[in-house]
Motif scaffolding. Structure first.
Motif, PDB file in Angstrom:
ATOM      1  N   ILE A  93       0.834  -1.212   0.000  1.00 48.26           N
ATOM      2  CA  ILE A  93       0.000   0.000   0.000  1.00 48.26           C
ATOM      3  C   ILE A  93       0.864   1.257   0.000  1.00 48.26           C
ATOM      4  N   ASP A  94       1.903   1.257   0.828  1.00 51.69           N
ATOM      5  CA  ASP A  94       2.780   2.429   0.910  1.00 51.69           C
ATOM      6  C   ASP A  94       3.467   2.684  -0.419  1.00 51.69           C
ATOM      7  N   ARG A  97       1.088   4.143  -2.846  1.00 54.65           N
ATOM      8  CA  ARG A  97       0.817   5.533  -2.494  1.00 54.65           C
ATOM      9  C   ARG A  97       1.977   6.422  -2.959  1.00 54.65           C
ATOM     10  N   ALA A 100       1.686   6.833  -6.660  1.00 51.72           N
ATOM     11  CA  ALA A 100       0.564   7.714  -6.996  1.00 51.72           C
ATOM     12  C   ALA A 100       0.948   9.167  -6.765  1.00 51.72           C
ATOM     13  N   ARG A 101       1.644   9.420  -5.662  1.00 49.19           N
ATOM     14  CA  ARG A 101       2.065  10.791  -5.362  1.00 49.19           C
ATOM     15  C   ARG A 101       3.033  11.297  -6.416  1.00 49.19           C
ATOM     16  N   LYS A 107      -4.582  14.394  -4.121  1.00 50.90           N
ATOM     17  CA  LYS A 107      -4.636  13.783  -2.799  1.00 50.90           C
ATOM     18  C   LYS A 107      -5.964  13.092  -2.528  1.00 50.90           C
ATOM     19  N   ILE A 110      -6.166   9.669  -4.363  1.00 48.20           N
ATOM     20  CA  ILE A 110      -5.126   8.646  -4.194  1.00 48.20           C
ATOM     21  C   ILE A 110      -5.691   7.353  -3.609  1.00 48.20           C
ATOM     22  N   LYS A 111      -6.498   7.507  -2.569  1.00 52.13           N
ATOM     23  CA  LYS A 111      -7.005   6.326  -1.880  1.00 52.13           C
ATOM     24  C   LYS A 111      -7.866   5.456  -2.805  1.00 52.13           C
ATOM     25  N   ILE A 114      -5.708   3.667  -5.374  1.00 52.70           N
ATOM     26  CA  ILE A 114      -4.981   2.523  -4.828  1.00 52.70           C
ATOM     27  C   ILE A 114      -5.918   1.332  -4.685  1.00 52.70           C
ATOM     28  N   GLN A 146       1.679  -0.545 -10.133  1.00 57.58           N
ATOM     29  CA  GLN A 146       2.347   0.754 -10.146  1.00 57.58           C
ATOM     30  C   GLN A 146       2.414   1.338 -11.558  1.00 57.58           C
TER      31      GLN A 146
END
Lengths: 309, 239
Positions: A93-94, A97, A100-101, A107, A110-111, A114, A146
């Motif tokens: 997950i990290d 994230r 995505a960033r 922002k 993003i969630k 994912i 990714q």
């Protein structure tokens, strides 16, 4: 977004890994790169993704050149490199994230992005594990996730199904076919069946040069000058059949496959077909034709012919 | 700027996830605390309310610790190939280098912030030259930044972390002590050049409370040169 590669040359020392290669990929097209090891597949892909700078030639995405607008172009690329390098100590997950960033996704979105990727790539059960703890197949899925997270217009996959089990391979192929309808996809592989199953167009590279380019049917015709048939005839004396077959105008070579079963391999003269004549002959002589199978030239043969010296 | 911060954040996360950050923080505080309060020319021995002994210790501990933090930054990316994924994302080499630089600098700043209780304690023991303390901290930060920049450069040279560490120490030791020693033995023009190159000269003058532009320019140029060379190394790999 079309990709236009013009006169691309990439040298490593004195060796020309990619030698004056030009091609174009249109939106909605899935292009498969085929070639033996060290043919220049990965180098070409790395040049397209801006990871390597070409020695000569240009690469354009639509109107944007990789020299003038690298940052703009990179936003549109989803890339899965060879061997799928990932940060082993990061939870899935990290990592997603982080990607995505970097891709500049808002922002607030993003969630949901994912979660969509986790769902699409089947990572639900593994999403909190560290990437290093996952099996190779799951790592490959993370690599795909990714690459897809920012919904890129161009996808570049270097051996996307390496290390996956047969079920996963089928899934990934389906996924690529689905994505490929709206996007520009380039994938490399040395599994011929895979390229045949997923790609609209196949390009065979050998020693840094394009040796063939076309659909899989076109490539087959390229080498298949002559029709080859396998036939089996019952109720007849084998030598008599053999002679009768040789008398047919369009037949060039007749060969026994199995003398006991009366089966033969027949090669026709260039650009001629003997199917009708064989059938007529059997009716005239009252023989029973139990098998007539055209031999298809396999992509393997095309590949071997083009890449072996 | 946003991209730089995204990279820094990931690196910091990685420092803390891999226990590296905790090990560095604990040993740094342990070392500097031991020698500031308990042993050698500590605060009670010199009988002065000053942090000079702490700065002297921190100067050496950071010298050895910083390469341990920076050695991973590019060597690991090169070894595992993740650099390929990173540079094909919408980010340029400078953002990448600065992001990594910033992450390590932030970790060092965190370590230094955790030593502020020393300052508060000493300030309660007697009259402290507050200006000298703050400029001492500034000196430590500048010196760390210089070594981080050198460490990042050596990390970008090879795929091997140990090579990165040893090379950073090797280059660092010249600035740390060798230039200073040579400058003491040599006189004239060469002597003054070596004296200017010696990091300890500049660090000492700052930590005494004198902030001179000459010193600032010295530190900033080391940082700048290190980062430029790193960026050059990244670009070179792709040609």
């Amino acid at each position: 977004m079309d990709i236009i590669v013009e006169n691309l040359t990439k040298k490593f020392g004195t060796q020309r890994a990619v030698d004056n290669v030009s091609f174009k990929v249109k939106t909605g097209e899935v292009l498969g790169f085929l070639g033996p090891n060290g043919a220049g597949k990965t180098t070409t892909m790395r040049a397209i993704t801006t990871f390597l700078t070409p020695n000569e030639g240009t690469i354009k995405f639509g109107n944007l050149s990789i020299y003038d607008h690298p940052d703009e172009i990179k936003k549109h690329i989803g890339y899965l490199p060879e061997n799928n390098p990932l940060y082993q100590d990061m939870p899935v997950i990290d990592y997603l994230r982080f990607c995505a960033r970097l891709q500049g996704i808002k922002k607030s979105k993003i969630k949901s992005k994912i979660l969509k990727m986790v769902d699409l790539c089947g990572l639900e059960g593994e999403k909190h594990k560290k990437i290093g703890e996952l099996s190779k197949g799951y790592q490959q899925r993370v690599g795909l996730a990714q690459a897809l997270i920012h919904d890129p217009e161009v996808l570049i996959f270097d051996e996307p199904t390496a290390g996956l089990d047969p079920n996963q391979i089928v899934e990934i192929r389906k996924l690529i076919k689905k994505i490929g309808k709206e996007k520009t996809v380039i994938l490399s592989s040395h599994i011929l069946a895979e390229v045949e199953a997923t790609c609209d167009r196949i390009m065979i590279i050998n020693k840094g040069k394009i040796v063939a380019d076309g659909t899989s049917d076109e490539l087959r015709k390229h080498t298949q000058g002559k029709e080859i048939l396998k036939i089996t005839i019952e109720d007849g004396e084998k030598n008599e059949i053999f002679k009768a077959l040789q008398k047919i105008n369009s037949v060039e070579v007749v060969d026994f496959i199995d003398k006991n079963l009366n089966s033969f391999e027949i090669q026709s003269k260039p650009e001629m077909s003997s199917k009708k004549a064989i059938f007529k002959m059997c009716i005239e002589k009252a023989w029973t034709l139990t098998e007539l199978t055209p031999f298809e030239t396999k992509l393997e043969d095309v590949f071997r012919e083009l890449t072996m010296n | 700027m946003k991209q730089i911060w995204i990279i820094s954040r990931r690196e910091l996360q990685s420092f803390f996830n891999s226990l590296m950050a905790y090990i560095i923080l604990v040993t740094f505080l342990g070392f500097s605390g031991f020698f500031t309060w308990l042993f050698g020319s500590d605060v009670f021995f010199v009988k002065q309310a000053s942090l000079q002994s702490f700065f002297g210790i921190a100067y050496w501990t950071l010298f050895f610790f910083i390469p341990a933090l920076t050695m991973r930054l590019f060597a690991e990316e090169n070894r595992s190939g993740t650099i390929e994924l990173l540079v094909t994302k919408p980010i340029n080499d400078w953002q990448l280098v600065l992001g990594k630089f910033l992450s390590t600098l932030l970790l060092i700043i965190i370590a230094l912030v955790l030593t502020l209780p020393y300052y508060i304690t000493v300030a309660n023991l007697g009259p402290v030259d507050h200006g000298a303390v703050w400029s001492g901290y500034l000196g430590l930060i500048l010196m760390s930044a210089a070594y981080i920049s050198i460490g990042i450069f050596t990390s970008s040279i090879s795929n091997n972390q140990i090579v990165g560490y040893m090379l950073a120490l090797f280059i660092g030791i010249f600035f740390q002590i060798i230039f200073g020693l040579l400058a003491g033995n040599l006189s004239g023009f060469i002597g003054s050049i070596l004296d200017y190159l010696s990091l300890s000269t500049h660090f000492e003058s700052i930590s005494r409370g004198v902030i001179d532009t000459k010193d600032l320019i010295y530190f900033l140029s080391i940082i700048f040169i290190g980062l430029v060379l790193t960026e050059g190394n990244l670009a070179k790999k792709r040609i």
